[in-house]
Design a protein around this motif. Sequence first.
Motif, PDB file in Angstrom:
ATOM      1  N   VAL A   1       0.293  -1.075  -0.327  1.00 17.77           N
ATOM      2  CA  VAL A   1      -0.380   0.378  -0.324  1.00 17.77           C
ATOM      3  C   VAL A   1       0.515   1.004   0.283  1.00 17.77           C
ATOM      4  CG1 VAL A   1      -1.755  -0.944   1.139  1.00 17.77           C
ATOM      5  CG2 VAL A   1      -0.425  -0.216   2.404  1.00 17.77           C
ATOM      6  N   LEU A   2       2.441   1.337   0.029  1.00 21.05           N
ATOM      7  CA  LEU A   2       3.040   2.276  -0.433  1.00 21.05           C
ATOM      8  C   LEU A   2       2.723   3.342  -1.346  1.00 21.05           C
ATOM      9  CD1 LEU A   2       5.281   3.748   1.617  1.00 21.05           C
ATOM     10  CD2 LEU A   2       6.683   2.694   1.019  1.00 21.05           C
ATOM     11  N   LEU A   3       3.124   2.779  -2.232  1.00 23.03           N
ATOM     12  CA  LEU A   3       2.827   3.457  -3.732  1.00 23.03           C
ATOM     13  C   LEU A   3       2.123   4.385  -3.888  1.00 23.03           C
ATOM     14  CD1 LEU A   3       3.673   4.030  -6.142  1.00 23.03           C
ATOM     15  CD2 LEU A   3       2.935   2.881  -7.357  1.00 23.03           C
ATOM     16  N   GLY A   4       0.582   3.634  -3.522  1.00 18.49           N
ATOM     17  CA  GLY A   4      -0.867   4.633  -3.015  1.00 18.49           C
ATOM     18  C   GLY A   4      -0.433   5.776  -2.373  1.00 18.49           C
ATOM     19  N   GLY A   5      -0.149   5.179  -0.953  1.00 19.74           N
ATOM     20  CA  GLY A   5       0.050   6.261   0.266  1.00 19.74           C
ATOM     21  C   GLY A   5       0.952   7.519  -0.294  1.00 19.74           C
ATOM     22  N   ALA A   6       2.248   7.285  -1.104  1.00 23.20           N
ATOM     23  CA  ALA A   6       2.953   8.099  -1.323  1.00 23.20           C
ATOM     24  C   ALA A   6       2.263   9.241  -2.623  1.00 23.20           C
ATOM     25  CB  ALA A   6       4.167   7.918  -2.349  1.00 23.20           C
ATOM     26  N   VAL A   7       1.465   8.547  -3.286  1.00 20.35           N
ATOM     27  CA  VAL A   7       0.212   9.474  -4.109  1.00 20.35           C
ATOM     28  C   VAL A   7      -0.475  10.456  -3.433  1.00 20.35           C
ATOM     29  CG1 VAL A   7      -1.053   9.757  -5.766  1.00 20.35           C
ATOM     30  CG2 VAL A   7       0.115   7.715  -6.401  1.00 20.35           C
ATOM     31  N   ILE A   8      -0.592  10.075  -3.008  1.00 16.72           N
ATOM     32  CA  ILE A   8      -1.629  10.917  -1.658  1.00 16.72           C
ATOM     33  C   ILE A   8      -0.617  11.870  -1.397  1.00 16.72           C
ATOM     34  CG2 ILE A   8      -3.255  10.455   0.829  1.00 16.72           C
ATOM     35  CD1 ILE A   8      -4.058   7.490   0.320  1.00 16.72           C
ATOM     36  N   ILE A   9       0.152  11.383  -0.655  1.00 18.79           N
ATOM     37  CA  ILE A   9       1.303  12.646  -0.190  1.00 18.79           C
ATOM     38  C   ILE A   9       1.307  13.775  -1.402  1.00 18.79           C
ATOM     39  CG2 ILE A   9       3.437  12.742   0.494  1.00 18.79           C
ATOM     40  CD1 ILE A   9       1.230  11.541   3.184  1.00 18.79           C
TER      41      ILE A   9
END
Length: 334
Positions: free
Chosen positions: A276-284
């Motif tokens: 889920v880290l890529l999705g989180g980085a896109v959000i940030i």
Amino acid sequence: MCDAASMRFRIASIDLGTVSSRLLLATVEDGVIVDSNKHTVITNLGEGVDATGSLCDAAIERVTSVCREFCRKVDAFVPDAVCTTLTSAARDAKNGAVLIDALRGLGLCPQVIPGEVEAKLTFYGVAHDFEGQVIAVADSGGGSTELALGSYGAGRPLELSSVESLNIGCRRVTERFFSALPPQYGEVECAASWAAEQFGAFWAGAAERPDRLIAVGGTVTTLVAMVERMEHYDSSRVHLHRLGIQDVEACIEAMRVLDAASVANLPGVQEKRASVLLGGAVIIRELMKTGGYDELTVSENSLLAGMAATMFEALAHKGDDGFKPVVGWKPELS
């Protein structure tokens, strides 16, 4: 135990989020944490919730099992009070009562808190490091992102000009937009547009746009660990670290061509967070872009710290029916 002369309490706070389950064991004196020990386990409570609207049996069992271990640590700590909160995944799930009943069976008093309360508690926990400053605080989790703008401290009350909880989180983005890892062509861009639209609306409607953006949560702390290429997580290097938007972009570019196993092999990434880290980085990245921030400050303080301070207030005013906590929310203590 409580020292009446110095108003010192030992507290235990448990926060059960969409991705992580966390326990804080702390000694709080005059509202300030003077000693603490934190335990975090990735339990992925929100697995499948965005698609099904329900907590899956496996996720309920993972969280219950971890809380059983948390309770053993709490018993050994002998706190004056315990508080247990649940956030986005529990708010969204139609079968949340199943988990609530399991937690009550462990002797806990679980509370599902609204997104606005979550935002206020996080701001309260973070603002102690930025006394009197007008700041923006973002808590990007697995199912939602809480945003609060305002100031606290230096003789001033808690003043919040904007508070909002948006259903944008790393697990929600991953499950809704990515068919697999690595994502197919255009999926990252679709996720970014969706997040940018909602963040853009928030910033457009905000009463102010503070000069400083503070971010908390597993995504931003992991991004710092990636950028710093940490073999072992070092909270002293993460807390108050300044993370540039170029750093976030570089992390996105590194991850968008990798499967979950390859992301987990990157420096600083926990295996259970890799998917889920890529999705989180896109959000940030979209939070920063729409807000006009070239960098943000990462805080290790969060909802747990805000809970600890609020629990201190509740214990210090025990028996006072007219007591009003700083954040306006009264914790249920066990």
